[in-house]
Design an enzyme around this catalytic site. Sequence first.
Site, mmCIF file in Angstrom:
data_model
loop_
_atom_site.group_PDB
_atom_site.id
_atom_site.type_symbol
_atom_site.label_atom_id
_atom_site.label_comp_id
_atom_site.label_asym_id
_atom_site.label_seq_id
_atom_site.Cartn_x
_atom_site.Cartn_y
_atom_site.Cartn_z
ATOM 1 N N LYS A 140 0.830 -1.208 0.000
ATOM 2 C CA LYS A 140 0.000 0.000 0.000
ATOM 3 C C LYS A 140 0.863 1.255 0.000
ATOM 4 C CE LYS A 140 -3.858 0.046 2.460
ATOM 5 N NZ LYS A 140 -4.757 -0.013 3.633
ATOM 6 N N GLU A 182 1.005 -4.896 4.485
ATOM 7 C CA GLU A 182 0.024 -5.412 5.442
ATOM 8 C C GLU A 182 -0.350 -6.828 5.040
ATOM 9 O OE1 GLU A 182 -2.600 -1.519 6.808
ATOM 10 O OE2 GLU A 182 -3.455 -2.944 5.402
ATOM 11 N N TYR A 184 -2.817 -9.418 3.814
ATOM 12 C CA TYR A 184 -3.999 -9.255 2.981
ATOM 13 C C TYR A 184 -5.143 -10.079 3.567
ATOM 14 C CZ TYR A 184 -7.065 -9.319 -1.106
ATOM 15 O OH TYR A 184 -8.144 -9.183 -1.946
ATOM 16 N N HIS A 190 -15.834 -3.936 4.279
ATOM 17 C CA HIS A 190 -15.285 -2.595 4.472
ATOM 18 C C HIS A 190 -16.340 -1.795 5.242
ATOM 19 C CE1 HIS A 190 -12.515 0.647 2.731
ATOM 20 N NE2 HIS A 190 -13.342 1.262 3.555
ATOM 21 N N GLU A 257 -11.983 4.437 8.630
ATOM 22 C CA GLU A 257 -12.263 3.243 7.838
ATOM 23 C C GLU A 257 -11.623 1.999 8.448
ATOM 24 O OE1 GLU A 257 -11.709 3.645 3.680
ATOM 25 O OE2 GLU A 257 -12.601 5.643 3.591
ATOM 26 N N ASN A 272 -10.321 9.398 6.443
ATOM 27 C CA ASN A 272 -10.552 10.438 5.437
ATOM 28 C C ASN A 272 -10.845 11.720 6.190
ATOM 29 O OD1 ASN A 272 -12.239 8.106 3.323
ATOM 30 N ND2 ASN A 272 -10.212 8.931 3.029
ATOM 31 N N ARG A 274 -12.256 14.518 6.017
ATOM 32 C CA ARG A 274 -13.245 15.375 5.338
ATOM 33 C C ARG A 274 -14.624 14.771 5.517
ATOM 34 N NH1 ARG A 274 -14.263 11.995 1.081
ATOM 35 N NH2 ARG A 274 -12.495 10.815 0.309
#
Length: 276
Positions: A140, A182, A184, A190, A257, A272, A274
């Site tokens: 990532k 990381e 997987y 999610h 998240e 995030n 925002r």
Amino acid sequence: RACREMGIGTVAVCSEADKGADYLKLANEAICIGPAQAAGSYLLIKNIISAAEIGNVQAIHPGYGFLSENEHFAEVCRSCKIEFIGPSVEAMAKLGDKVSAKEIAQQAKVSLVPGSDGLITSEDEALAIATKIGYPVLIKATAGGGGKGMRVARNDITLKAGLKQAAQEAEKAFNNAGVYLEKYIENPRHVEVQIIADQHGDVVHLWERDCSTQRRHQKLIEESPAPNLPLAVREEICKAAVRLIKAANYTNAGTVEFIVDQDNQFYFIEVNARIQ
């Protein structure tokens, strides 16, 4: 529309491509800030600040996308004595970088996916970590988003190739080639938590939503409450989000998240900074 209902005057900015957009009719004033290409309009800080000064505004709401998570833009706004409606520059910097965000999560005792402690500095280091945590692994980009700079590796050969590809993609998309590893998680859900925090240390969550229906790591459907998620897990995931946001001294709206495995164990992945 909300500002209009509250009697707050607004200046809307637009590119030449958006001159006929409906949202402009709701504003008290509309200012064109450049051509259709975002690089010469919505991403050009000096044009936005010029429009703000022409309109004599007190605050800028960055919306989502474009400069909404750009800490430099937030810093420029505040140095020009214009309030940036969003988190502090410090909180954006800490949470915008995925590696430093994971460090804050550790401090707040929020579960993390097993992986590298920081950025990968060599191929040998990546191979050693993959051997330790076991394949498959996920490469990532630390500054990534929207699926850019991500690769799944299931053996040494695909790991070596994936490292190069992810770093090149991240450099091109974010001007930052840093990547980390990381474990997987196969077939994860999610799940994300919307939070809101004031400037007095108060943080609340607005519960969770499931956004597992995706295409190329882009969310297509978000469903709230998350279906078939046990109540105890819902409560714990929301508490974890609040702990992390408090640890980062974060203010304003944000989204924390997580991924949830098939045993309903959840792991933090990113914030995030925002509205979402």
